[in-house]
Design a protein around this motif. Structure first.
Motif, PDB file in Angstrom:
ATOM      1  N   LEU A  86       0.834  -1.189   0.000  1.00  0.00           N
ATOM      2  CA  LEU A  86       0.000   0.000   0.000  1.00  0.00           C
ATOM      3  C   LEU A  86       0.870   1.241   0.000  1.00  0.00           C
ATOM      4  O   LEU A  86       1.985   1.235   0.521  1.00  0.00           O
ATOM      5  N   GLY A  87       0.335   2.307  -0.545  1.00  0.00           N
ATOM      6  CA  GLY A  87       1.053   3.572  -0.522  1.00  0.00           C
ATOM      7  C   GLY A  87       0.326   4.606  -1.337  1.00  0.00           C
ATOM      8  O   GLY A  87      -0.430   4.271  -2.250  1.00  0.00           O
ATOM      9  N   PRO A  88       0.528   5.892  -1.038  1.00  0.00           N
ATOM     10  CA  PRO A  88      -0.110   6.960  -1.815  1.00  0.00           C
ATOM     11  C   PRO A  88       0.476   7.029  -3.221  1.00  0.00           C
ATOM     12  O   PRO A  88       1.474   6.362  -3.532  1.00  0.00           O
ATOM     13  N   ASN A  89      -0.141   7.825  -4.075  1.00  0.00           N
ATOM     14  CA  ASN A  89       0.403   8.034  -5.418  1.00  0.00           C
ATOM     15  C   ASN A  89       1.831   8.550  -5.312  1.00  0.00           C
ATOM     16  O   ASN A  89       2.124   9.444  -4.522  1.00  0.00           O
ATOM     17  N   GLY A  90       2.719   7.963  -6.115  1.00  0.00           N
ATOM     18  CA  GLY A  90       4.108   8.393  -6.102  1.00  0.00           C
ATOM     19  C   GLY A  90       4.942   7.777  -5.000  1.00  0.00           C
ATOM     20  O   GLY A  90       6.105   8.150  -4.809  1.00  0.00           O
ATOM     21  N   ALA A  91       4.386   6.788  -4.268  1.00  0.00           N
ATOM     22  CA  ALA A  91       5.129   6.179  -3.161  1.00  0.00           C
ATOM     23  C   ALA A  91       6.235   5.260  -3.635  1.00  0.00           C
ATOM     24  O   ALA A  91       7.164   4.961  -2.889  1.00  0.00           O
ATOM     25  N   GLY A  92       6.135   4.769  -4.891  1.00  0.00           N
ATOM     26  CA  GLY A  92       7.150   3.863  -5.426  1.00  0.00           C
ATOM     27  C   GLY A  92       6.660   2.453  -5.670  1.00  0.00           C
ATOM     28  O   GLY A  92       7.450   1.557  -5.998  1.00  0.00           O
ATOM     29  N   LYS A  93       5.350   2.238  -5.560  1.00  0.00           N
ATOM     30  CA  LYS A  93       4.804   0.883  -5.709  1.00  0.00           C
ATOM     31  C   LYS A  93       5.090   0.306  -7.089  1.00  0.00           C
ATOM     32  O   LYS A  93       5.617  -0.803  -7.223  1.00  0.00           O
ATOM     33  N   THR A  94       4.714   1.045  -8.138  1.00  0.00           N
ATOM     34  CA  THR A  94       4.888   0.533  -9.495  1.00  0.00           C
ATOM     35  C   THR A  94       6.366   0.420  -9.857  1.00  0.00           C
ATOM     36  O   THR A  94       6.770  -0.518 -10.548  1.00  0.00           O
ATOM     37  N   THR A  95       7.184   1.344  -9.383  1.00  0.00           N
ATOM     38  CA  THR A  95       8.631   1.250  -9.627  1.00  0.00           C
ATOM     39  C   THR A  95       9.183  -0.037  -9.033  1.00  0.00           C
ATOM     40  O   THR A  95       9.983  -0.743  -9.669  1.00  0.00           O
ATOM     41  N   ALA A  96       8.754  -0.365  -7.810  1.00  0.00           N
ATOM     42  CA  ALA A  96       9.218  -1.606  -7.179  1.00  0.00           C
ATOM     43  C   ALA A  96       8.797  -2.822  -7.995  1.00  0.00           C
ATOM     44  O   ALA A  96       9.596  -3.743  -8.213  1.00  0.00           O
ATOM     45  N   VAL A  97       7.553  -2.834  -8.475  1.00  0.00           N
ATOM     46  CA  VAL A  97       7.070  -3.958  -9.278  1.00  0.00           C
ATOM     47  C   VAL A  97       7.874  -4.066 -10.572  1.00  0.00           C
ATOM     48  O   VAL A  97       8.244  -5.172 -11.001  1.00  0.00           O
ATOM     49  N   ARG A  98       8.174  -2.951 -11.198  1.00  0.00           N
ATOM     50  CA  ARG A  98       8.917  -2.987 -12.455  1.00  0.00           C
ATOM     51  C   ARG A  98      10.339  -3.525 -12.250  1.00  0.00           C
ATOM     52  O   ARG A  98      10.865  -4.239 -13.106  1.00  0.00           O
ATOM     53  N   ILE A  99      10.949  -3.216 -11.113  1.00  0.00           N
ATOM     54  CA  ILE A  99      12.277  -3.765 -10.830  1.00  0.00           C
ATOM     55  C   ILE A  99      12.183  -5.259 -10.551  1.00  0.00           C
ATOM     56  O   ILE A  99      12.971  -6.060 -11.074  1.00  0.00           O
ATOM     57  N   LEU A 100      11.212  -5.660  -9.739  1.00  0.00           N
ATOM     58  CA  LEU A 100      11.082  -7.067  -9.361  1.00  0.00           C
ATOM     59  C   LEU A 100      10.694  -7.952 -10.544  1.00  0.00           C
ATOM     60  O   LEU A 100      10.977  -9.149 -10.541  1.00  0.00           O
ATOM     61  N   THR A 101      10.060  -7.363 -11.557  1.00  0.00           N
ATOM     62  CA  THR A 101       9.696  -8.130 -12.750  1.00  0.00           C
ATOM     63  C   THR A 101      10.699  -7.933 -13.881  1.00  0.00           C
ATOM     64  O   THR A 101      10.414  -8.297 -15.027  1.00  0.00           O
TER      65      THR A 101
ATOM     66  N   ASP B 152       5.996   4.667   1.652  1.00  0.00           N
ATOM     67  CA  ASP B 152       5.780   6.098   1.413  1.00  0.00           C
ATOM     68  C   ASP B 152       7.145   6.710   1.153  1.00  0.00           C
ATOM     69  O   ASP B 152       8.115   6.405   1.863  1.00  0.00           O
ATOM     70  N   GLY B 153       7.232   7.531   0.133  1.00  0.00           N
ATOM     71  CA  GLY B 153       8.512   8.133  -0.203  1.00  0.00           C
ATOM     72  C   GLY B 153       9.572   7.128  -0.574  1.00  0.00           C
ATOM     73  O   GLY B 153      10.768   7.360  -0.376  1.00  0.00           O
ATOM     74  N   GLY B 154       9.136   5.971  -1.119  1.00  0.00           N
ATOM     75  CA  GLY B 154      10.081   4.962  -1.550  1.00  0.00           C
ATOM     76  C   GLY B 154      10.646   4.101  -0.441  1.00  0.00           C
ATOM     77  O   GLY B 154      11.562   3.305  -0.663  1.00  0.00           O
ATOM     78  N   ARG B 155      10.082   4.217   0.786  1.00  0.00           N
ATOM     79  CA  ARG B 155      10.567   3.426   1.915  1.00  0.00           C
ATOM     80  C   ARG B 155       9.402   2.704   2.582  1.00  0.00           C
ATOM     81  O   ARG B 155       8.263   3.163   2.537  1.00  0.00           O
ATOM     82  N   ARG B 156       9.703   1.577   3.214  1.00  0.00           N
ATOM     83  CA  ARG B 156       8.689   0.878   3.994  1.00  0.00           C
ATOM     84  C   ARG B 156       8.519   1.592   5.328  1.00  0.00           C
ATOM     85  O   ARG B 156       9.475   1.771   6.078  1.00  0.00           O
ATOM     86  N   VAL B 157       7.280   2.004   5.636  1.00  0.00           N
ATOM     87  CA  VAL B 157       7.031   2.728   6.886  1.00  0.00           C
ATOM     88  C   VAL B 157       6.245   1.889   7.886  1.00  0.00           C
ATOM     89  O   VAL B 157       6.141   2.264   9.056  1.00  0.00           O
ATOM     90  N   ALA B 158       5.686   0.776   7.456  1.00  0.00           N
ATOM     91  CA  ALA B 158       4.978  -0.121   8.378  1.00  0.00           C
ATOM     92  C   ALA B 158       4.801  -1.462   7.691  1.00  0.00           C
ATOM     93  O   ALA B 158       4.730  -1.542   6.460  1.00  0.00           O
ATOM     94  N   GLU B 159       4.726  -2.527   8.499  1.00  0.00           N
ATOM     95  CA  GLU B 159       4.488  -3.857   7.942  1.00  0.00           C
ATOM     96  C   GLU B 159       3.887  -4.764   9.011  1.00  0.00           C
ATOM     97  O   GLU B 159       4.190  -4.631  10.196  1.00  0.00           O
ATOM     98  N   GLY B 160       3.034  -5.667   8.577  1.00  0.00           N
ATOM     99  CA  GLY B 160       2.437  -6.643   9.488  1.00  0.00           C
ATOM    100  C   GLY B 160       1.215  -7.266   8.855  1.00  0.00           C
ATOM    101  O   GLY B 160       0.864  -6.975   7.708  1.00  0.00           O
ATOM    102  N   THR B 161       0.566  -8.151   9.602  1.00  0.00           N
ATOM    103  CA  THR B 161      -0.720  -8.666   9.143  1.00  0.00           C
ATOM    104  C   THR B 161      -1.741  -7.543   9.254  1.00  0.00           C
ATOM    105  O   THR B 161      -1.508  -6.555   9.976  1.00  0.00           O
ATOM    106  N   PRO B 162      -2.886  -7.654   8.577  1.00  0.00           N
ATOM    107  CA  PRO B 162      -3.902  -6.611   8.729  1.00  0.00           C
ATOM    108  C   PRO B 162      -4.265  -6.349  10.187  1.00  0.00           C
ATOM    109  O   PRO B 162      -4.374  -5.194  10.609  1.00  0.00           O
ATOM    110  N   ASP B 163      -4.433  -7.400  10.984  1.00  0.00           N
ATOM    111  CA  ASP B 163      -4.790  -7.217  12.392  1.00  0.00           C
ATOM    112  C   ASP B 163      -3.662  -6.557  13.178  1.00  0.00           C
ATOM    113  O   ASP B 163      -3.914  -5.707  14.053  1.00  0.00           O
TER     114      ASP B 163
END
Length: 352
Positions: free
Chosen positions: A71-86, A244-255
């Motif tokens: 998850l992340g706002p627009n411009g957080a780097g999500k699609t860039t990460a996917v493009r590198i991983l693929t 956010d801003g190209g960095r992981r700011v939180a991680e865990g299960t949904p709960d």
């Protein structure tokens, strides 16, 4: 769509003359390790003053056979990460592995093992659903009969068999995305990347795609899902990374992520907007907290609670004693929306 590549040690075996089926002599090098691993992943576009950092030391680990939401706002780097991983984009720094192979050293081996569903459908609108799948099968060297058999399997699997002869231009949005998802599975990839797969779909179409994704993970496929729909991540993901801003700011299960926001809450919608403040006092007294919040436009009063059932009973009684009519009363857990706003707002405040 699924990637197709052949690396050293991988070959094609031909059956019945022209029909070919992909096989591999190479086992994944981290059979017991994560399906996807990124360490200090960095991507900078441009140079000098025009340089823009899209990924800034991203860390990510995705367990095999799970759905991992990003998850992340627009411009957080999500699609860039996917493009590198693929393997569509080379990182500036750090390292990443997919199925045990380095994205910069062994891109062909990775492409052989993954599928990618992008934000926009990669389908020919004039062809039928079946023709689209058979076309992809032929492009992946399955041969005529092999492509036809795989198309039949996928149409059945995604509940599209009755519409397989229709032109894609006549498909609903949900049907198109299910067909696009089917096309990404032509080669039965072990790892599937879904980049905002339900953007633009109505609730019915989104549910259809969710059901299709659940069927994949039930069969052991690893899924990396990027999305801006918090409900989507909550419904599908075993684990979530917020970036956010190209960095992981939180991680865990949904709960686990919801628990970081705070306690359960009781929400009250009052009938008369003029009684919101009075309702806030009554609710606060009933549940024993001064920390109530109000939204006059929605006629909403909200307060944290510890004992869900006791708070509900006390609130109903307190509102009745104060002569305040409520349209709705609900006890709920924190939402991923609140998690998202909490962690991204904290980062902005820290950077200010």
């Amino acid at each position: 769509m699924a990637f197709r590549g052949r690396a050293k040690g991988e070959r094609m075996r031909t059956r019945k003359g022209s029909e070919a089926t992909a096989v591999s002599d190479v086992n994944d090098t981290n059979e017991g390790g994560p399906a996807i691993l990124a360490e200090n992943l960095t991507k900078i576009f441009g140079t000098g003053k025009a340089a823009k950092t899209a990924l800034d030391g991203l860390h990510l680990s995705v367990a095999r056979g799970t759905v991992h939401g990003v998850l992340g706002p627009n411009g957080a780097g999500k699609t860039t990460a996917v493009r590198i991983l693929t393997t569509l984009l080379r990182p500036t720094g750090g390292r990443a592995e997919v199925a045990g192979h380095d994205v910069t050293v062994d891109p062909d081996r990775i492409r052989y093992r993954i599928g990618l569903l992008g934000q926009h459908a990669a389908l020919d609108e004039q062809l039928s659903g079946r023709q689209n799948l058979e076309l992809f099968g032929r492009l992946y060297h399955l041969g005529g009969s092999g492509a036809a058999r795989r198309a039949d399997e996928l149409l059945d699997r995604f509940d599209l068999a009755d519409t397989g002869k229709k032109a894609v231009s006549r498909y609903s949005g949900g049907m198109r995305r299910r067909l696009d998802l089917a096309a990404s599975l032509i080669l039965r990839p072990a790892i599937l990347f879904l980049d905002e797969p339900t953007t633009g779909l109505d609730p019915r179409g989104r549910t259809e795609v969710w059901n299709a994704i659940r069927s994949l993970t039930g069969a052991g496929t690893t899924v990396l899902l990027t999305t801006q729909y918090l409900e989507e991540a909550d419904q599908l993901a075993d684990r979530i990374s917020v970036i956010d801003g190209g960095r992981r700011v939180a991680e865990g299960t949904p709960d686990e992520l919801k628990a970081t926001v705070g306690a359960d809450r009781i929400d009250v919608i009052v009938r008369d907007a003029a009684r919101v403040d009075a309702a806030a006092s009554a609710v606060g007294a009933a549940v024993g907290t001064p920390h109530t919040t109000t939204d006059p436009d929605r006629r909403l009063v909200s307060a944290p609670v510890t004992d869900r059932m006791a708070a509900l009973t006390a609130t109903v009684r307190g509102l009745a004693d104060a002569g305040i009519d409520a349209e709705d009363i609900a006890v709920r857990r924190p939402t991923l929306d609140e998690v998202f706003l909490h962690v991204t707002d904290d980062r902005r405040k820290a950077a200010a």
